[in-house]
Enzyme design. Sequence first.
Site, mmCIF file in Angstrom:
data_model
loop_
_atom_site.group_PDB
_atom_site.id
_atom_site.type_symbol
_atom_site.label_atom_id
_atom_site.label_comp_id
_atom_site.label_asym_id
_atom_site.label_seq_id
_atom_site.Cartn_x
_atom_site.Cartn_y
_atom_site.Cartn_z
ATOM 1 N N CYS A 181 -16.849 18.315 0.239
ATOM 2 C CA CYS A 181 -16.651 17.238 1.216
ATOM 3 C C CYS A 181 -17.994 16.734 1.732
ATOM 4 O O CYS A 181 -18.590 17.339 2.624
ATOM 5 C CB CYS A 181 -15.770 17.719 2.363
ATOM 6 S SG CYS A 181 -15.434 16.424 3.575
ATOM 7 N N CYS A 184 -17.956 15.735 5.401
ATOM 8 C CA CYS A 184 -18.014 16.868 6.341
ATOM 9 C C CYS A 184 -19.407 17.484 6.362
ATOM 10 O O CYS A 184 -19.924 17.844 7.415
ATOM 11 C CB CYS A 184 -17.040 17.983 5.951
ATOM 12 S SG CYS A 184 -15.462 17.454 5.317
ATOM 13 N N ASP A 185 -20.000 17.667 5.188
ATOM 14 C CA ASP A 185 -21.183 18.523 5.092
ATOM 15 C C ASP A 185 -22.490 17.796 4.769
ATOM 16 O O ASP A 185 -23.569 18.364 4.945
ATOM 17 C CB ASP A 185 -20.966 19.582 3.984
ATOM 18 C CG ASP A 185 -19.791 20.491 4.295
ATOM 19 O OD1 ASP A 185 -19.455 20.615 5.484
ATOM 20 O OD2 ASP A 185 -19.210 21.063 3.358
#
Length: 361
Positions: A181, A184-185
Amino acid sequence: MTEQRKGKDVPERVVIIGSGPAGWSAAIYAARANLEPLVFEGTFHPDMVPLGQLAFTTEVENYPGFPAGDVRSFTESAVDKNLQYILQPPPEEETRDGRPHYAVMGTELVLLMKQQAINFGTRVISEDIIDVDFANRPLKVIPGNGDPVETQTAIIATGARANYLGLDSEEKYKNKGVSACAVCDGALPLFKGKPLAVVGGGDSAVEEATYLANLKDAATIYLIHRRDELRASKIMQQRALDHPNIEPVWNSVVDEVLGDEKLVNGLRLKSTVDDSTRDLEVGGMFVAIGHTPNTKFLDGKLDMNDKGYLRWTKAFRTNTSAEGVFAAGDVADDYYRQAITSAGTGCMAALDAERFLAEQS
Ligand code: NAP
């Protein structure tokens, strides 16, 4: 395992299957409405664990209310001076680049949600649901180990798991440079300013590559695809291919993730045309080759799309094809797939279940 609802012959009012942000948000709302929800939180599997995908994530920097960085100055700047006495002391801070740094971890965030649900009276059973009967009333859910449970409503919040390539080296470097992701990261300091790879050729892959390429300090983002043509929609692929920071790597698959034991530092690529290999220097690999919704146990019981995601049957509602059964989070959403959107639909599902129960009484 916690006790059943009082009165053995009384069906549960709300059973929630799944324990990610959608499941716990539904539980918080249902419990606050005095519905005494019962959550089946699942058991451990290699690619699926209680607490969902967040349990595979490290720092979460985009969940509202959990700012990362110098938490003390952030709260001090965000809260009126006269009100600062209401603030709890910040959690123990780490130092990063000489500045205090703290970001909530994925597992920590979802455990906080779980505790919040329990505090309002949610009961939790650590079992998988392996079958259901949604054709008759009361509804019935059947745990892998234990007696069937009858319920007036059910909320399915079993999520979807990211597909990975299946390499040992990929497993070894998860959370050390391998992620599924980018949104997200991708902005984590771990990846800052490094060349990165995105694997896949669909909309997710080009979107993730474009996201990474637009980050401040972005270096080259390699888009690694097994064919010489992307599957992504034309407009999205053009945006990615025209981006000065994105370099496509055609006809290639990842054969091995390379690293120094602590972090990823490269990929060994194999050509899909002639079997030749070459090493590519990158500081991270984002796998974007699709997701698999956790709906196998619902086969034939609820309407799904061709990829196995549950169908919401009413616009802006969480109803499924079975009366009294609602779906929340990634199990019904192959588009947004964020913790915050899952939590939002979890809340909606609990409100929908509550209204359904009110209409029945
Ligand atoms: P997807 O469309 O199924 O694409 C998966 C990609 O991964 C394909 O290019 C596939 O290659 C590749 N792939 C699959 N298995 C692989 C393997 N083992 N090794 C290497 N490559 C592999 O999945 P998605 O991109 O996650 O999209 C899912 C859905 O969400 C789609 O309907 C998409 O349109 C939608 N979506 C929309 C947006 C948007 O509109 N903003 C953003 C994200 C997703 P092949 O092409 O060779 O099969």
